[in-house]
Design an enzyme around this catalytic site. Structure first.
Site, PDB file in Angstrom:
ATOM      1  N   LEU A  26       0.748  -1.328  -0.191  1.00 40.49           N
ATOM      2  CA  LEU A  26       0.028   0.062  -0.141  1.00 40.49           C
ATOM      3  C   LEU A  26       0.915   1.291  -0.048  1.00 40.49           C
ATOM      4  O   LEU A  26       0.496   2.211  -0.490  1.00 40.49           O
ATOM      5  CB  LEU A  26      -0.926   0.024   1.242  1.00 40.49           C
ATOM      6  N   GLY A  27       1.846   0.955   0.669  1.00 41.04           N
ATOM      7  CA  GLY A  27       3.027   2.316   0.644  1.00 41.04           C
ATOM      8  C   GLY A  27       3.909   2.258   1.576  1.00 41.04           C
ATOM      9  O   GLY A  27       4.083   1.012   2.382  1.00 41.04           O
ATOM     10  N   ARG A  28       4.930   3.314   1.659  1.00 41.92           N
ATOM     11  CA  ARG A  28       5.981   2.994   2.602  1.00 41.92           C
ATOM     12  C   ARG A  28       6.655   4.440   2.856  1.00 41.92           C
ATOM     13  O   ARG A  28       6.591   5.451   2.363  1.00 41.92           O
ATOM     14  CB  ARG A  28       7.325   2.172   1.854  1.00 41.92           C
ATOM     15  N   GLY A  29       7.482   4.287   4.077  1.00 41.69           N
ATOM     16  CA  GLY A  29       8.069   5.486   4.637  1.00 41.69           C
ATOM     17  C   GLY A  29       9.498   5.182   4.567  1.00 41.69           C
ATOM     18  O   GLY A  29      10.245   4.109   4.244  1.00 41.69           O
ATOM     19  N   VAL A  34       3.899  -0.610   4.540  1.00 37.84           N
ATOM     20  CA  VAL A  34       2.426  -1.178   4.718  1.00 37.84           C
ATOM     21  C   VAL A  34       1.959  -1.931   3.580  1.00 37.84           C
ATOM     22  O   VAL A  34       1.971  -1.485   2.439  1.00 37.84           O
ATOM     23  CB  VAL A  34       1.525   0.125   5.084  1.00 37.84           C
ATOM     24  N   LYS A  49       1.677  -3.476   8.847  1.00 38.49           N
ATOM     25  CA  LYS A  49       2.820  -2.770   8.829  1.00 38.49           C
ATOM     26  C   LYS A  49       4.063  -3.507   9.473  1.00 38.49           C
ATOM     27  O   LYS A  49       4.049  -4.249  10.323  1.00 38.49           O
ATOM     28  CB  LYS A  49       2.509  -1.374   9.843  1.00 38.49           C
ATOM     29  N   ASP A 145       2.230  13.355  18.216  1.00 43.25           N
ATOM     30  CA  ASP A 145       2.522  13.847  16.973  1.00 43.25           C
ATOM     31  C   ASP A 145       1.296  13.896  16.003  1.00 43.25           C
ATOM     32  O   ASP A 145       1.171  13.303  14.922  1.00 43.25           O
ATOM     33  CB  ASP A 145       3.447  12.776  16.333  1.00 43.25           C
TER      34      ASP A 145
END
Length: 349
Positions: A26-29, A34, A49, A145
């Protein structure tokens, strides 16, 4: 080939993590990744995650400890406006957290894409997030945060608070175990936790924080929703933090005249420099936002009545074809009074 595609070519996407089958990424940082997974036991889709597969050594170990810590903290919470944690484990050399799969976009993406929220919508979102914070704070959890990127909009007005990566709560990790991308380094070399634009003044000064830091951050998020701009902007992180720590923001209703003064006051109180001047609980902030929403609803009801009165007067005129001008004028005058009253309530609260 895109940068994302290039980075993905260096590893094989897993087909299974723990008991979950994996559909796709789904995506990543910087540190996390994820995936969309499926829980074959209960038959539901989940978000999985894990640590970014490109990490190695101490960075990977730190990220995995952080994942477990996040699961322990967020797993204590059960609220309709907080993402639900289903499971966390380390299996087959992979540490993961399985959580509620949300479909929509982050508030940050929507704001960056030009989405603008009228006052009553911004208030509705803020009210729900304040309720989520109150739930967390009562259980000893401080998010630390809160920002648009950590508010997921499932639909237009249904937010979900996500990412408790640097949250403080029972069994938390020490501050030196947080994700590297969540640490701001000042010119003087001091390190602070959080995201600069939405930090509280005490965070910016490197001082101890409590639940009131989240209240400030929610005020900053609402400020951006109402005005379309962040409370403070600067060329560098240290200058931005100086502004957050010591400079008062312009009132939202001064930046955007469409913002009702009563709602502007809520935001300013939440963003007071001194914690003791802020709302002392998210519950108190939620009550004031709710009070504004009720007044706004009553004002809109008056507005609808005024419109209905004008329409009915016009219909009577058309039906008789010989209007009683006094009746028509009286109806229009009453409608004008109701319109003026509704406008005053919407503007001044």
């Amino acid at each position: 080939m895109s940068a994302t595609a290039s980075s993905r070519s260096h590893y094989s996407e897993p087909h299974r993590i723990g008991r979950f089958s994996i559909a796709h990424e789904l995506g990543r940082g910087t540190t996390g990744c994820v995936y969309l997974g499926h829980d074959t036991v209960v038959g539901r889709d989940v978000a999985i995650k894990t640590a970014n597969p490109r990490l190695s050594g101490s960075d990977k170990a730190r990220c995995e400890r952080q994942l477990i810590n996040e699961a322990r903290i967020a797993g204590r919470l059960s609220h309709p406006n907080i993402v639900t944690i289903y499971d966390a484990s380390s299996e087959g050399g992979v540490t993961y957290v399985a959580m509620e799969y949300l479909q929509g976009h982050t508030l940050a993406r929507l704001l960056d894409g030009g989405r603008r929220y009228p006052a009553h919508e911004a208030a509705s979102i803020g009210w729900r997030i304040a309720g989520a914070l109150e739930h967390a704070h009562r259980r000893g959890v401080v998010h630390r945060d809160l920002k648009p990127a950590n508010i997921y909009m499932v639909n237009d007005l249904q937010p979900k608070l996500i990412d408790f990566g640097i949250a403080r709560g029972p069994n938390r990790l020490p501050d030196d175990e947080v994700r590297p991308d969540e640490v701001v380094t000042l010119m003087a070399g001091e390190q602070l936790l959080g995201t600069p634009n939405y930090m509280s003044p005490e965070q910016a000064r490197g001082e101890p924080v409590d639940a009131r830091t989240d209240i400030y951050s929610l005020g900053a998020v609402m400020y951006e929703m109402l005005t379309g701009c962040k409370p403070f902007q600067a060329q560098s992180a240290d200058k931005l933090l100086q502004q957050i720590a010591y400079k008062a923001p312009r009132a939202p209703h001064e930046v955007n005249p469409e913002v009702p003064m009563s709602l502007s006051r809520v935001v300013l109180q939440a963003m007071s420099k001194r914690p003791e001047k802020r709302y002392q609980s998210a519950e108190r902030m939620a009550l004031d936002i709710r009070r504004y929403l009720l007044k706004e609803r009553r004002a809109r009801r008056r507005l609808n009545l005024a419109v209905d009165a004008a329409v009915q007067a016009a219909e009577r005129d058309e039906d008789t074809r010989a209007p009683d001008r006094r009746l028509l004028l009286a109806g229009l005058a009453a409608a004008a009074v109701l319109l003026a009253a509704a406008a005053a309530v919407l503007k001044f609260g």
